[in-house]
Design a protein around this motif. Structure first.
Motif, PDB file in Angstrom:
ATOM      1  N   MET A 122       0.825  -1.203   0.000  1.00  0.00           N
ATOM      2  CA  MET A 122       0.000   0.000   0.000  1.00  0.00           C
ATOM      3  C   MET A 122       0.867   1.265   0.000  1.00  0.00           C
ATOM      4  O   MET A 122       0.623   2.191  -0.777  1.00  0.00           O
ATOM      5  CB  MET A 122      -0.920  -0.020   1.221  1.00  0.00           C
ATOM      6  CG  MET A 122      -1.827   1.163   1.365  1.00  0.00           C
ATOM      7  SD  MET A 122      -2.900   0.977   2.809  1.00  0.00           S
ATOM      8  CE  MET A 122      -1.719   0.714   4.112  1.00  0.00           C
ATOM      9  N   LEU A 145      -4.497  -0.308  -4.867  1.00  0.00           N
ATOM     10  CA  LEU A 145      -5.064   0.464  -3.757  1.00  0.00           C
ATOM     11  C   LEU A 145      -6.568   0.273  -3.653  1.00  0.00           C
ATOM     12  O   LEU A 145      -7.116   0.246  -2.546  1.00  0.00           O
ATOM     13  CB  LEU A 145      -4.702   1.943  -3.910  1.00  0.00           C
ATOM     14  CG  LEU A 145      -3.217   2.237  -3.687  1.00  0.00           C
ATOM     15  CD1 LEU A 145      -2.869   3.647  -4.171  1.00  0.00           C
ATOM     16  CD2 LEU A 145      -2.836   2.050  -2.223  1.00  0.00           C
ATOM     17  N   VAL A 155      -8.122   3.744   3.107  1.00  0.00           N
ATOM     18  CA  VAL A 155      -7.493   3.800   1.780  1.00  0.00           C
ATOM     19  C   VAL A 155      -8.453   4.321   0.712  1.00  0.00           C
ATOM     20  O   VAL A 155      -8.076   5.161  -0.109  1.00  0.00           O
ATOM     21  CB  VAL A 155      -6.910   2.428   1.387  1.00  0.00           C
ATOM     22  CG1 VAL A 155      -6.454   2.417  -0.072  1.00  0.00           C
ATOM     23  CG2 VAL A 155      -5.743   2.068   2.296  1.00  0.00           C
ATOM     24  N   LEU A 159      -7.592   7.359  -1.639  1.00  0.00           N
ATOM     25  CA  LEU A 159      -7.438   7.089  -3.065  1.00  0.00           C
ATOM     26  C   LEU A 159      -8.357   8.003  -3.866  1.00  0.00           C
ATOM     27  O   LEU A 159      -7.931   8.607  -4.862  1.00  0.00           O
ATOM     28  CB  LEU A 159      -7.746   5.617  -3.365  1.00  0.00           C
ATOM     29  CG  LEU A 159      -7.745   5.191  -4.829  1.00  0.00           C
ATOM     30  CD1 LEU A 159      -6.399   5.454  -5.488  1.00  0.00           C
ATOM     31  CD2 LEU A 159      -8.127   3.708  -4.938  1.00  0.00           C
TER      32      LEU A 159
END
Length: 190
Positions: A122, A145, A155, A159
């Protein structure tokens, strides 16, 4: 194939796609050489060549599970990579690992790959996504991701923010993949 023969094949001269296919065929019979091959990826990253990384990517396309015995070495090596010629194929391998873990739910990957290793993937993917890379590593990072967001809840929002911020200045390829990823995130309610 021996380690010495592998070294000679990789470092004698630039190798063609046909030669890669032959080499991968030989490496499929020697799974213990996958780790050696990855060490050559780290070595060539410093030298600015990419035979090993290209070969590694093609081997992983056929035998991704060969990566598992040295997954810790692999994930620790991600932060060392500097050359985009090496990062691109390794980013693709990260995407394949994430697909095996999250999409295919491959039992051996679920059992073997640790949260710490996923976190290292990640971190590398965010670095590649926001760094000054060409499109391919960024596309692979977006996919990875997206999958990683199913384990690490922060995340997906991060993102989304990165993609929205960089969308206007991205290439058409970046924008295309970013839009698809943003659409997937929207369907998840992100």
């Amino acid at each position: 194939m021996t380690e010495k023969q592998l070294h000679t094949s990789l470092f004698a001269a630039r190798i063609s796609k046909a030669q890669i296919d032959i080499l991968v065929g030989q490496l499929e019979k020697e799974p213990e050489l996958a780790k050696v091959l990855f060490q050559y990826v780290l070595q060539e990253d410093k030298e600015g060549t990419f035979n090993a990384s290209w070969t590694f990517d093609h081997l992983m396309r056929k035998q991704l599970h060969y990566l598992l015995p040295f997954m810790e070495t692999f994930t620790n090596g991600l932060s060392q990579l500097q050359s985009e010629s090496c990062i691109r194929p390794i980013a693709h391998v990260c995407e394949m690992v994430c697909e095996a873990y999250f999409n295919k739910k491959d039992p051996i990957f679920l059992k073997t790959v640790t949260n710490n290793q996923l976190e290292k993937i990640m971190t590398a993917c965010f670095d590649w996504l926001i760094g000054p890379m060409n499109i391919a590593p960024k596309v692979f990072a977006m996919s990875s991701l997206y999958y990683l967001g199913f384990k690490f809840d922060w995340v997906h929002p991060e993102l989304k923010q990165v993609l929205e911020d960089n969308y206007p200045n991205g290439t058409s390829g970046y924008q295309n993949r970013a839009k698809k990823t943003l659409d997937k995130l929207a369907r998840l309610g992100v």
